[in-house]
Write a protein that holds these residues in place. Sequence first.
Motif: not given
Length: 286
Positions: A91-93, A173-175, A199-200, A189-191
């Motif tokens: 992913s480019s993201g 990736r997470i804070n 990632y969300a 969490p399920v990402f």
Amino acid sequence: MNDQRIAILTDTGTNVPTDFAAAHDVRQVALAINYSDGTFRSGVDITTDEVIDRFAQEIPTTSLPSPDDIQKALDAAQADGYERAVFVTISSGLSATNSTVELVASHMENFPVEVVDTKSIGVAAGMVVMAAVRMVEEGVPFEHLKGKLEEVSADTRVYFTVKDLMYLRHGGRINEATYRLGSMLNLKPVFFCDAEGKYATVKKCRGWDKALAAELAFVQEEAKKYAKVVCAVCCTKAEDRLEEIAAKMRATIPNVVDVIESGISPDLIVHTGPNLVGMAVQPALN
């Protein structure tokens, strides 16, 4: 057979199964694993197990393949008799790999290259690479491949969870707040990768087994949208659930035609830690 003389290239972040890559001449360019004592090419100079073994001393960083490595891979494909290429990237993201490949490819002479952004990572991105191989071998014209693979990418879903959020926090990736709350409450969490390829979080579960069950449920629900699907599961030796989850997929998803079992590349494990389980689903091409 690849009678069209179209090379298929990718980066190691797509986790194409090793046997498939070898059988179909899928050429991979390695992401880099960076330690204080040196840099290693993912899957070439260092294995996933070696990265895991070194976690106690250092959590490394990763970096995209160098333009020179990308150039060499394309040049080698051309020298080996291929006339065109499709380069499928993570992913480019999540990485600048895609834009770097685009830049290098734009300067190739007499060797057209289509670059495909999977908007995904790991085994799900690998499934797009495998779809590219099948399309080429089935005779899909070169000028149609990019569009068709972008459609496949949009329909391919990946879900994953990790036991320890520390690695996602370390990689940005997470804070910090998400890490502390998740660790305190035993949240897993399920990402997934959203439409931008980032990632969300799709769900937060209390405990590891519930997170794995949620992953499978998401795959089962997504599979209902299509007549036939291909599913995939990936994990490391530290959390070896391949056979167990593959069997559950075959038993509970009536329209599944294949289940891919895959390991995880060193560059991906850097950001997730040793205890990662991912699952993916994609509509079958035929």
